[in-house]
Design a protein around this motif. Structure first.
Motif, PDB file in Angstrom:
ATOM      1  N   LEU A 105       0.826  -1.197   0.000  1.00 48.43           N
ATOM      2  CA  LEU A 105       0.000   0.000   0.000  1.00 48.43           C
ATOM      3  C   LEU A 105       0.865   1.255   0.000  1.00 48.43           C
ATOM      4  O   LEU A 105       1.793   1.392   0.796  1.00 48.43           O
ATOM      5  CB  LEU A 105      -0.899   0.004   1.245  1.00 48.43           C
ATOM      6  CG  LEU A 105      -1.911   1.163   1.337  1.00 48.43           C
ATOM      7  CD1 LEU A 105      -2.947   1.061   0.230  1.00 48.43           C
ATOM      8  CD2 LEU A 105      -2.573   1.169   2.709  1.00 48.43           C
ATOM      9  N   TYR A 150      -6.729  -4.633  -3.340  1.00 51.85           N
ATOM     10  CA  TYR A 150      -5.711  -3.718  -3.830  1.00 51.85           C
ATOM     11  C   TYR A 150      -5.917  -3.400  -5.309  1.00 51.85           C
ATOM     12  O   TYR A 150      -6.341  -4.254  -6.096  1.00 51.85           O
ATOM     13  CB  TYR A 150      -4.316  -4.305  -3.639  1.00 51.85           C
ATOM     14  CG  TYR A 150      -3.790  -4.189  -2.243  1.00 51.85           C
ATOM     15  CD1 TYR A 150      -2.920  -3.164  -1.881  1.00 51.85           C
ATOM     16  CD2 TYR A 150      -4.186  -5.092  -1.260  1.00 51.85           C
ATOM     17  CE1 TYR A 150      -2.451  -3.047  -0.589  1.00 51.85           C
ATOM     18  CE2 TYR A 150      -3.725  -4.991   0.036  1.00 51.85           C
ATOM     19  CZ  TYR A 150      -2.857  -3.963   0.369  1.00 51.85           C
ATOM     20  OH  TYR A 150      -2.396  -3.851   1.653  1.00 51.85           O
ATOM     21  N   PHE A 205       1.325   3.151  -7.969  1.00 55.04           N
ATOM     22  CA  PHE A 205       0.501   3.563  -6.838  1.00 55.04           C
ATOM     23  C   PHE A 205      -0.437   2.425  -6.436  1.00 55.04           C
ATOM     24  O   PHE A 205      -1.334   2.051  -7.202  1.00 55.04           O
ATOM     25  CB  PHE A 205      -0.301   4.818  -7.196  1.00 55.04           C
ATOM     26  CG  PHE A 205       0.561   5.979  -7.640  1.00 55.04           C
ATOM     27  CD1 PHE A 205       1.183   6.794  -6.705  1.00 55.04           C
ATOM     28  CD2 PHE A 205       0.760   6.241  -8.990  1.00 55.04           C
ATOM     29  CE1 PHE A 205       1.972   7.865  -7.104  1.00 55.04           C
ATOM     30  CE2 PHE A 205       1.558   7.307  -9.404  1.00 55.04           C
ATOM     31  CZ  PHE A 205       2.173   8.111  -8.454  1.00 55.04           C
ATOM     32  N   THR A 248      -3.361   1.259  -4.058  1.00 58.40           N
ATOM     33  CA  THR A 248      -4.434   1.747  -3.201  1.00 58.40           C
ATOM     34  C   THR A 248      -5.317   0.565  -2.809  1.00 58.40           C
ATOM     35  O   THR A 248      -5.196  -0.533  -3.360  1.00 58.40           O
ATOM     36  CB  THR A 248      -5.270   2.817  -3.908  1.00 58.40           C
ATOM     37  OG1 THR A 248      -5.764   2.287  -5.150  1.00 58.40           O
ATOM     38  CG2 THR A 248      -4.448   4.056  -4.193  1.00 58.40           C
ATOM     39  N   LYS A 249      -6.226   0.799  -1.857  1.00 64.42           N
ATOM     40  CA  LYS A 249      -7.083  -0.274  -1.371  1.00 64.42           C
ATOM     41  C   LYS A 249      -8.540   0.181  -1.422  1.00 64.42           C
ATOM     42  O   LYS A 249      -8.877   1.298  -1.046  1.00 64.42           O
ATOM     43  CB  LYS A 249      -6.696  -0.640   0.062  1.00 64.42           C
ATOM     44  CG  LYS A 249      -7.408  -1.882   0.602  1.00 64.42           C
ATOM     45  CD  LYS A 249      -6.998  -2.161   2.041  1.00 64.42           C
ATOM     46  CE  LYS A 249      -5.569  -2.676   2.105  1.00 64.42           C
ATOM     47  NZ  LYS A 249      -5.219  -3.090   3.494  1.00 64.42           N
ATOM     48  N   ASP A 305       2.922   4.521  -2.415  1.00 65.51           N
ATOM     49  CA  ASP A 305       3.505   4.981  -3.671  1.00 65.51           C
ATOM     50  C   ASP A 305       4.929   4.460  -3.813  1.00 65.51           C
ATOM     51  O   ASP A 305       5.728   4.517  -2.880  1.00 65.51           O
ATOM     52  CB  ASP A 305       3.515   6.508  -3.732  1.00 65.51           C
ATOM     53  CG  ASP A 305       2.126   7.099  -3.509  1.00 65.51           C
ATOM     54  OD1 ASP A 305       1.136   6.364  -3.716  1.00 65.51           O
ATOM     55  OD2 ASP A 305       2.038   8.275  -3.130  1.00 65.51           O
TER      56      ASP A 305
END
Length: 461
Positions: free
Chosen positions: A26, A51, A42, A44-45, A28
């Motif tokens: 999780l 994810y 990148f 993200t969740k 950058d």
């Protein structure tokens, strides 16, 4: 290693739920492919705990592409982009605090990902001082959005007309783009070449029309089915439109063509004796199949390929271009190209799966037409005043090869000025190596040397 292209429309992302593992991806991440092309990754969740991955290359158009499949396990990540036939697979290295893996997209390259903090991300923001100055400075010319018709193709093209202050009529030029889906500013790696060029010329008292290619931005039509000859028809429509404008001096109307536009400008000049002058910015002067081979050789070496890799690629495409130029029908050419690329993969001259990608590209109408074109007969018919510019470090349209070809083809025209500009690349930026990997990293959009060479010569016509 050849440049890995990541630019295209955003893809929807899906993913699988992840188990607990030592290093959570999780956040950058950033890394360099072969030390040249930067990728920002990148993670993200979603609210469901899944994810997703978005990929941005600051050195390759800065477009956002989302992975359509994401997998992860204990100290392991993998994601893929089906449309680009690309994927990344890596394991966590606790000692280096990095994901160590391989990026695959036709070829394979090592890619090490480390955390990307806000400060480092901000430092990647590209500086474009010439565009910034245009946005901030008062203009001594007007800028108006216009549209005009290509009656032959029955399409409407959109552009921008800049007119100097004063009554006129003004010396004027049409700007014609290089290959690719270019907008009116010929935006490449966040550089707006034609915006900078139009601003300079109009500041010097020259009217400029620049336009979106058919099917791009605000212009209508089908880009994917168009050939160089179709784009030449669009350029003629732009010239014809300026002939309807009272602000334009019809006796001082010309054209500037960059790269493929440098093929198109002579086409129009040879068939339109009323056109006063043309400027060729990195215009091809040799058969385009020979040009593409030399371009591939130089860019391959500049981007880190070994001589052995380059030789293999040259052999594969020399034979592919010969098939295209054989005179056979399109169906036969496609069948022969498929067999050729399949064999190249078996021989190890191409990476597995690369043949299908090359075949798809070479089946496009634009490529088939471009590879068959010889500019020499057209250049020989041009009688108008012509300024020919090439950058010394141009690896896409190499200066010596193409300037020599233009000299020979245009020897009967006594009003031709040919200049090789020191230290400039294909985009006419001041460069170090000329490699395409430099384009986005250079702050300068267009060298003042090139700008002054064009405006000074045009005002003398």
């Amino acid at each position: 290693m050849k440049k890995f292209l990541i630019t295209c429309s955003t893809l929807l992302a899906t993913s699988v739920s992840l188990p607990a593992f030592a290093e959570d991806p999780l956040g950058d991440w950033t890394g360099l492919i072969e030390g040249q092309i930067r990728l920002n990754i990148f993670f993200t969740k979603t609210q469901a705990g899944q994810y997703e991955v978005a990929i941005v290359s600051p050195d390759d158009g800065n477009e956002t592409v989302k992975a359509d499949k994401v997998e992860a396990g204990e100290n392991f990540i993998r994601f893929s982009i089906a449309k680009h036939n690309s994927n990344y697979e890596a394991k966590w290295d606790e000692t280096q605090k990095a994901w160590l893996g391989t990026w695959t997209q036709g070829q394979q390259a090592k890619l090490k990902l480390t955390r990307l903090d806000a400060k480092a991300l901000a430092a990647q923001v590209k500086k474009r001082p010439q565009e910034e100055a245009i946005a901030k400075s008062p203009r001594n010319y007007s800028s108006t959005d216009v549209s005009f018709q290509n009656a032959k193709a029955k399409i409407s093209l959109a552009g921008t007309l800049t007119l100097p202050q004063g009554k006129g009529p003004f010396t004027a030029v049409v700007l014609v783009h290089g290959s690719g889906p270019n907008d009116r500013d010929e935006t490449i790696f966040d550089h707006k070449l034609f915006l900078v060029l139009a601003d300079h010329l109009s500041t010097q008292g020259i009217a400029v029309l620049r336009y979106d290619k058919r099917g791009i931005a605000a212009s209508k039509g089908d880009y994917k089915s168009a050939t160089t000859f179709d784009f030449a028809d669009d350029a003629q429509a732009a010239v014809d439109y300026l002939r309807t404008r009272s602000e334009i001096n019809q006796d001082k109307l010309g054209m500037i063509g960059h790269s493929e536009g440098g093929l198109i400008a002579p086409m129009l000049a040879a068939n339109d004796p009323k056109l006063k002058f043309i400027v060729l910015m990195a215009g091809p002067g040799v058969r385009t199949d020979a040009l593409l081979l030399e371009q591939g050789r130089l860019l391959g070496l500049a981007n880190g390929e070994s001589q052995t890799e380059v030789d293999k690629t040259q052999k594969v495409f020399r034979e592919a271009y010969a098939i295209i130029n054989s005179g056979a029908d399109d169906k036969t050419i496609s069948e022969q190209l498929k067999a050729h690329f399949d064999q190249a993969e078996k021989n190890g001259d191409l990476a597995k799966g690369a043949g299908a990608k090359h075949l798809s590209r070479l089946e496009r109408p634009w490529n088939r037409t471009f590879i068959k074109y010889d500019p020499a007969p057209t250049l020989a018919k041009v009688t108008q005043a012509t300024l020919v510019l090439n950058g010394e470090l141009d690896l896409q349209v190499p200066a010596k090869m193409n300037l020599d070809g233009i000299r020979v083809s245009m020897k009967a025209n006594k009003n031709v000025v040919i200049k090789e500009l020191p230290k400039l690349n294909h985009l006419f930026q001041t460069a170090t190596t000329g490699s395409s990997a430099e384009y986005g990293k250079i702050d300068e959009t267009l060298s003042p040397i090139a700008l002054d060479a064009m405006s000074g010569w045009i005002l003398q016509q």
